[in-house]
Design a protein around this motif. Structure first.
Motif, mmCIF file in Angstrom:
data_model
loop_
_atom_site.group_PDB
_atom_site.id
_atom_site.type_symbol
_atom_site.label_atom_id
_atom_site.label_comp_id
_atom_site.label_asym_id
_atom_site.label_seq_id
_atom_site.Cartn_x
_atom_site.Cartn_y
_atom_site.Cartn_z
ATOM 1 N N HIS A 1 0.800 -1.222 0.000
ATOM 2 C CA HIS A 1 0.000 0.000 0.000
ATOM 3 C C HIS A 1 0.839 1.281 0.000
ATOM 4 C CE1 HIS A 1 -3.336 -2.703 1.107
ATOM 5 N NE2 HIS A 1 -2.452 -3.266 1.879
ATOM 6 N N GLY A 2 2.165 1.151 -0.160
ATOM 7 C CA GLY A 2 3.006 2.344 -0.131
ATOM 8 C C GLY A 2 3.604 2.569 1.246
ATOM 9 N N HIS A 3 4.390 3.639 1.396
ATOM 10 C CA HIS A 3 5.062 3.922 2.665
ATOM 11 C C HIS A 3 4.878 5.363 3.061
ATOM 12 C CE1 HIS A 3 7.355 0.241 1.564
ATOM 13 N NE2 HIS A 3 7.201 0.037 2.848
ATOM 14 N N TRP A 4 5.038 5.641 4.367
ATOM 15 C CA TRP A 4 5.042 7.029 4.813
ATOM 16 C C TRP A 4 6.254 7.705 4.198
ATOM 17 C CZ3 TRP A 4 0.511 7.644 6.750
ATOM 18 C CH2 TRP A 4 -0.081 6.650 7.498
ATOM 19 N N SER A 5 6.087 9.003 3.877
ATOM 20 C CA SER A 5 7.180 9.687 3.196
ATOM 21 C C SER A 5 8.326 9.998 4.158
ATOM 22 C CB SER A 5 6.655 10.956 2.544
ATOM 23 O OG SER A 5 5.912 11.693 3.486
ATOM 24 N N SER A 6 8.091 10.024 5.470
ATOM 25 C CA SER A 6 9.166 10.338 6.415
ATOM 26 C C SER A 6 8.777 9.865 7.797
ATOM 27 C CB SER A 6 9.375 11.855 6.464
ATOM 28 O OG SER A 6 8.209 12.448 6.985
ATOM 29 N N ARG A 7 9.729 9.986 8.738
ATOM 30 C CA ARG A 7 9.451 9.641 10.132
ATOM 31 C C ARG A 7 8.354 10.556 10.667
ATOM 32 N NH1 ARG A 7 11.631 9.145 15.726
ATOM 33 N NH2 ARG A 7 11.342 11.204 16.587
ATOM 34 N N MET A 8 8.450 11.832 10.268
ATOM 35 C CA MET A 8 7.461 12.806 10.728
ATOM 36 C C MET A 8 6.070 12.438 10.229
ATOM 37 S SD MET A 8 7.573 15.177 12.753
ATOM 38 C CE MET A 8 6.285 16.217 13.391
#
Ligand code: PFF
Length: 456
Positions: free
Chosen positions: A16-23
Motif C-alpha cells: 500500500h506504499g510507505h510514509w514519506s518520512s518519520r514525521m
C-alpha cells in the motif's frame, strides 16, 4: 500479491506504499490517537468514575501497558508489512508458532468496525455542533438552554442519522484515496491548532473561579471510590485513546520505513496524546463545577460544558466554530485508523481496489452505526447488560476487545517472537529494549489479565 514479497534486501515491502518520512508516521499515528477519545470520552469517563483515582490508574495504564503495546504493534506491523490478519499469521509461522495467530488480526478488524460504528455517530454530533456554533445558537445560552439544545438534537434520529452519514462519507472518501495522499497535511496543522484553542479554553477555565475544584476533582484520588469496574474502564480508555489493541497501529507500522526509531516515535505520540487528554480534563471540570453541572453526566458532558463557555466568551461564535471544526478533523483522522485494517485486508485478500474495499467496509459500519444512532432516541429505553446498544458496543470494544487484543499482541511480541527479531526492529538490545521486553513479557500482560479477571 507479489509486491510485498521480500525484495528489499531480504526485508518485505508493503503493497500500500510507505510514509514519506518519520514525521509523516508520527503525524499519522498522532492523528489516529488524538480524537474524540481525548476531548469527548476521557472527561466523561473520568467524571463517571469519580475523577482522581481513576485518572491516576489511567496514567499508569497508558505508560506501563499502553506504550509497550503500541511499540509491539509497530514492530510486528513493520516486520510483517501486510494487513494485521496476514501479518499475524505470517509471523506466527515464521517465528515457529502457528498461523492461528491471524485470529488476533481478525479480532482487531472486528473491533475497528464496531468502534467506528459509534465513533461516527458522535463525530456526527461534532459536525452538527459546527453548524450550531456558526449560526450563533449558543451565544449567551444558559446551562438549561445548552442542555435542551443537546437533548433536542440527539433526540431526533433523522438529524443524527444524517450527520452520521455525512461523517462516514467523509471517512470513506479519504480512506479510498490511499495512505500517502490521505490526511497527512490535515494532521500537520490540526493538532497544533487544536492545542492552541485548548489553551485559550484553559485560560477561560482558569478564570472561571472554579479551577481549583476542577484540579481537585481530576487529581486528588479518593481510593475508596475506585472499583475493579473503574480500573477496567481506565485500562479500556488507555487502549482506546492510544488506538492500540486492534491492529490500527500495526497497519500503520506496515508502512513505516526501516530506519525509523519505533521507541522514539511511540514515546512522542503517547506524550502528545496524554497531554491533550489532561488539558481537556482541566478545561472541562472547572466549567462543570462553575455551571452546577454533574461530572457524571455521561456522553453529553463536553457538548454541554464547552458551548456554555463559548457562549459567554467574547468572540465565542468564532472560537466555538473553529473548535468544533478542529475536533471534526481530529475525529476524521482517527476514523481512518479504525477502517485501515479491514480495508487493507480486503485489498490484499480479495484483490479488491482500495475504493471498492472502502465502500464495502464503510457501508457496513454505517449500517451497524444505526444501532448507536437510535440508542439516544427511539431505542433509548432498550437496555441490557451495560445499558443501551451504544453502551454495549462501547463496553465490549473498549473494555474487552481492546485489552484482549493488547494482551495477545504483547504475548506474541514478548514470548513468541524470538529476541533477534524484536531487537532487530527496536534497534538493538540496549537498556530501552530491555525495558520494553520486561514490560511486554511481564508487566503489561499480567496487568491486563489481573484487571480483566477481577472486573469480569
Ligand atoms: N484513539 C482514538 C481517540 O482517542 O479518539 C480512537 C481510536 C482511533 C481508537 C483509531 C482506535 C483506533 F484504531
Amino acid at each position: 500479491m507479489l509486491s510485498h514479497q521480500a525484495n528489499d534486501g531480504g526485508k518485505r515491502t508493503s503493497l500500500h506504499g510507505h510514509w514519506s518520512s518519520r514525521m509523516a508516521f508520527i503525524l499519522a499515528v498522532t492523528g489516529s490517537a488524538v480524537g474524540l477519545g481525548n476531548v469527548w470520552k476521557f472527561p466523561y469517563i473520568a467524571g463517571q468514575n469519580g475523577g482522581g483515582a481513576f485518572v491516576l490508574v489511567y496514567l499508569v495504564c497508558v505508560f506501563v501497558i499502553g506504550m509497550p503495546v503500541m511499540m509491539s504493534e509497530v514492530l510486528i506491523g513493520r516486520r510483517g508489512r501486510r494487513n494485521p490478519i496476514a501479518t499475524m499469521g505470517l509471523l506466527g509461522e515464521e517465528e515457529g508458532s502457528s498461523r492461528q495467530w491471524q485470529w488476533v488480526g481478525v479480532l482487531g478488524v472486528l473491533a475497528g468496525i464496531l468502534i467506528l460504528s459509534y465513533y461516527s455517530v458522535i463525530a456526527g454530533w461534532v459536525l452538527a455542533y459546527v453548524v450550531k456554533s456558526a449560526t450563533g445558537e449558543f451565544a449567551g445560552a444558559s446551562s438549561g438552554q445548552v442542555t435542551a439544545i443537546f437533548t433536542r438534537f440527539t433526540g431526533d434520529w433523522r438529524l443524527v442519522t444524517l450527520s452520521h452519514t455525512i461523517f462516514m462519507g467523509l471517512t470513506i472518501f479519504v480512506v479510498a484515496r490511499g495512505v500517502e495522499r490521505g490526511l497527512e497535511q490535515a494532521v500537520r496543522f490540526m493538532v497544533p491548532a487544536l492545542l492552541l484553542l485548548m489553551f485559550v479554553l484553559l485560560g477561560y477555565s482558569i478564570n472561571s473561579g472554579y479551577f481549583a475544584d476542577g484540579v481537585n476533582f481530576l487529581f486528588t484520588p479518593s481510593w475508596d471510590k475506585l472499583t475493579w469496574g473503574s480500573v477496567l474502564a481506565a485500562l479500556g480508555q488507555a487502549f482506546f485513546t492510544l488506538s492500540v489493541g486492534m491492529g490500527a497501529i500495526m497497519a500503520y507500522g506496515a508502512y513505516l520505513p526501516e530506519e525509523t526509531s519505533i521507541t522514539g516515535s511511540s514515546a512522542a505520540v503517547v506524550v502528545a496524546d496524554t497531554g491533550i487528554a489532561m488539558l481537556a480534563g482541566l478545561v472541562i471540570f472547572p466549567l462543570v463545577f462553575a455551571n452546577g453541572l454533574n461530572p457524571a453526566d455521561g456522553p453529553g458532558l463536553v457538548f454541554e460544558t464547552l458551548p456554555l463557555a463559548f457562549g459567554k466568551m467574547a468572540g465565542g461564535v468564532v472560537f466555538s466554530t473553529v473548535f468544533f471544526v478542529l475536533l471534526s478533523f481530529a475525529a476524521w483522522t482517527s476514523a481512518l485508523g479504525l477502517v485501515e485494517p479491514a480495508v487493507a485486508w480486503l485489498v490484499e485478500h480479495f484483490h479488491k481496489t482500495r475504493a471498492q474495499a472502502t465502500v464495502v467496509v464503510g457501508g457496513m459500519i454505517w449500517l451497524v452505526g444505526l444501532g448507536s444512532v437510535l440508542s439516544f432516541n427511539v431505542l433509548s429505553d432498550v437496555k441490557f447488560l451495560a445499558g443501551t446498544i451504544f453502551d454495549n458496543v462501547d463496553y465490549l470494544t473498549s473494555n474487552i476487545m481492546l485489552p484482549a487484543g493488547g494482551l495477545l499482541i504483547t504475548i506474541f511480541a514478548g514470548w513468541v517472537m524470538c529476541r533477534n527479531s524484536s531487537a532487530d526492529e527496536l534497534g538493538g538490545s540496549g537498556g530501552l529494549y530491555k525495558t520494553w521486553r520486561l514490560l511486554a513479557r511481564f508487566l503489561a500482560p499480567i496487568g491486563i489479565l489481573i484487571i480483566l479477571v477481577n472486573a469480569i
